[in-house]
Scaffold this active site. Structure first.
Site, short mmCIF file in Angstrom:
data_model
loop_
_atom_site.label_atom_id
_atom_site.label_comp_id
_atom_site.label_asym_id
_atom_site.label_seq_id
_atom_site.Cartn_x
_atom_site.Cartn_y
_atom_site.Cartn_z
N GLU A 1 -0.02 -3.29 4.70
CA GLU A 1 -1.16 -2.36 4.77
C GLU A 1 -1.24 -1.63 6.11
OE1 GLU A 1 -3.78 -0.77 3.80
OE2 GLU A 1 -3.98 -1.45 1.75
N ASP A 2 -1.73 -0.38 6.06
CA ASP A 2 -1.93 0.37 7.31
C ASP A 2 -3.41 0.55 7.63
OD1 ASP A 2 -2.40 2.25 5.17
OD2 ASP A 2 -2.35 3.82 6.69
N LYS B 1 -8.75 6.57 5.70
CA LYS B 1 -7.52 5.88 5.29
C LYS B 1 -7.83 4.68 4.41
CE LYS B 1 -4.46 7.53 8.85
NZ LYS B 1 -3.64 7.23 10.02
N GLY B 2 -7.19 4.64 3.26
CA GLY B 2 -7.38 3.53 2.33
C GLY B 2 -8.67 3.61 1.53
N THR C 1 1.24 10.37 3.90
CA THR C 1 0.56 11.48 3.24
C THR C 1 -0.82 11.74 3.87
OG1 THR C 1 0.06 9.85 1.56
CG2 THR C 1 1.68 11.50 0.98
N ARG D 1 -11.13 8.47 -3.18
CA ARG D 1 -11.45 9.90 -3.08
C ARG D 1 -12.97 10.15 -3.04
NH1 ARG D 1 -8.93 13.11 -7.83
NH2 ARG D 1 -7.19 11.80 -7.17
N SER E 1 -2.35 0.59 -4.38
CA SER E 1 -2.83 1.77 -3.66
C SER E 1 -4.16 2.27 -4.22
CB SER E 1 -1.79 2.90 -3.79
OG SER E 1 -2.32 4.13 -3.38
N ALA E 2 -4.99 2.84 -3.34
CA ALA E 2 -6.25 3.44 -3.78
C ALA E 2 -6.04 4.80 -4.41
CB ALA E 2 -7.18 3.58 -2.58
N SER E 3 -4.83 5.35 -4.26
CA SER E 3 -4.60 6.73 -4.69
C SER E 3 -4.36 6.88 -6.19
CB SER E 3 -3.39 7.31 -3.95
OG SER E 3 -3.12 8.60 -4.44
N ASP F 1 0.88 -1.15 0.00
CA ASP F 1 0.00 0.00 0.00
C ASP F 1 0.93 1.23 0.00
OD1 ASP F 1 -2.46 1.50 0.56
OD2 ASP F 1 -1.58 1.82 2.53
N LEU F 2 0.41 2.40 -0.32
CA LEU F 2 1.30 3.58 -0.39
C LEU F 2 1.15 4.46 0.86
CD1 LEU F 2 3.29 5.37 -1.99
CD2 LEU F 2 1.31 6.42 -3.10
N ASP F 3 0.01 5.17 0.95
CA ASP F 3 -0.18 6.11 2.06
C ASP F 3 -0.22 5.36 3.39
OD1 ASP F 3 -0.38 8.08 0.18
OD2 ASP F 3 -2.55 8.12 0.16
N LYS G 1 -10.82 -1.08 -1.99
CA LYS G 1 -10.61 -1.94 -0.83
C LYS G 1 -11.81 -1.75 0.11
CE LYS G 1 -5.69 -0.83 -1.13
NZ LYS G 1 -4.57 -0.07 -0.55
N ASN H 1 -3.05 9.48 -7.26
CA ASN H 1 -1.82 10.27 -7.30
C ASN H 1 -0.58 9.42 -7.06
OD1 ASN H 1 -2.89 13.07 -7.59
ND2 ASN H 1 -3.95 12.52 -5.69
P1 B16 Z 1 -6.33 10.09 -4.06
P2 B16 Z 1 -3.57 4.15 -0.03
C1 B16 Z 1 -5.41 6.11 -0.17
O1 B16 Z 1 -4.13 5.64 -0.42
C2 B16 Z 1 -5.46 7.00 1.07
O2 B16 Z 1 -5.17 6.25 2.22
C3 B16 Z 1 -6.83 7.60 1.19
O3 B16 Z 1 -6.90 8.45 2.32
C4 B16 Z 1 -7.17 8.38 -0.09
O4 B16 Z 1 -8.48 8.92 -0.03
C5 B16 Z 1 -7.05 7.44 -1.29
O5 B16 Z 1 -5.75 6.88 -1.32
C6 B16 Z 1 -7.33 8.13 -2.60
O6 B16 Z 1 -6.30 9.05 -2.85
O7 B16 Z 1 -7.32 11.16 -3.73
O8 B16 Z 1 -4.89 10.57 -4.12
O9 B16 Z 1 -6.71 9.32 -5.30
O10 B16 Z 1 -3.53 4.11 1.46
O11 B16 Z 1 -4.53 3.14 -0.64
O12 B16 Z 1 -2.22 4.14 -0.67
MG MG Z 2 -2.82 3.22 3.32
#
Ligand code: B16
Ligand code: MG
Length: 220
Positions: A168-169, A44-45, A16, A48, A113-115, A8-10, A144, A117
């Site tokens: 994972e966090d 978290k996780g 972040t 958006r 990662s869900a992000s 996982d990233l964040d 997730k 970015n």
């Molecule tokens: P973005 P992960 C998740 O990253 C974050 O934990 C979560 O808080 C955020 O809303 C989600 O990414 C989406 O991020 O807006 O940058 O697309 O923990 O899955 O790495």
């Molecule tokens: Mg995370």
């Protein structure tokens, strides 16, 4: 047998969450409701758009589809301005050394990662080249705790889910790993991550030897 690690990233490679918190906090200010660090834990996780839905409930306000897209992209612009400041110094303790050990051992490395970015964050941290597969919020349709993000990672690496370990966090991420038939190392609090096979507070506590020994014991 461990053949790949999926990260996982964040909250695992970089913290972040504080920037998500500040950016969502600006939205909360705009709609005039209190948004606390405890509330932020729930995001978290979470993707958006799902995060925005949680905030709408917290602030008891409604938005139509177009407004939701507009506010989510407004929040993302603020978030992106924060992550512009990220440098390799922001990689969480012990992560780089652990990634190096995996590379030397020929163990596959993927991001899950869900992000949306994620690619630009990896670039800023200068760790993109470690990853044999990068699956992020742009490539999955099910967030997730659905295992899609990790199953796609395993597939791209050509490794069976049972030979993968997820880091994972977030609770939803641990659940995704379990549903995907993978082992999971929780990074953070043992109370929150109780369903993980083992929990560490950071990567300084972990070596490849410890991981293999611990996971083998789980299998036996
Ligand atoms: P973005 P992960 C998740 O990253 C974050 O934990 C979560 O808080 C955020 O809303 C989600 O990414 C989406 O991020 O807006 O940058 O697309 O923990 O899955 O790495
Ligand atoms: Mg995370």
């Amino acid at each position: 047998m461990m053949k790949a690690c999926l990260f996982d990233l964040d909250g695992v490679l970089v913290d972040t969450a504080i920037y998500h918190f500040r950016a969502w906090g600006e939205l909360a200010q705009k709609y005039n409701f209190e948004f606390t660090e405890e509330h932020n834990e729930k995001l978290k996780g979470v993707s958006r758009m799902d995060s925005l839905e949680i905030l709408m409930k917290l602030g008891s306000f409604g938005l139509n589809h177009e407004q939701k897209l507009k506010e989510a992209s407004w929040k993302n612009e603020i978030y992106c301005s924060y992550i512009e400041t990220l440098t390799p110094n922001d990689i969480l303790p012990g992560v780089k050394e652990f990634l190096d050990a995996l590379k030397v051992s020929g163990i596959g490395i993927a991001l899950g990662s869900a992000s949306k970015n994620a690619p630009s964050i990896l670039e800023r941290l200068e760790i993109t080249s470690y990853f044999d597969a990068i699956i992020d919020g742009n490539q999955v349709s099910n967030a997730k705790p659905d295992p899609e993000v990790f199953l796609k990672g395993a597939e791209q690496l050509g490794v069976a889910p049972s030979d993968c370990i997820v880091f994972e966090d977030a609770e939803a991420g641990v659940e995704a790993a379990i549903r995907g038939g993978m082992k999971c190392v929780g990074v953070g609090s043992p109370e929150v991550l109780a369903r993980a096979d083992m929990v560490i507070s950071n990567f300084n506590e972990l070596s490849l030897d410890i991981l293999i020994t611990k996971m083998d014991r789980e299998v036996a």
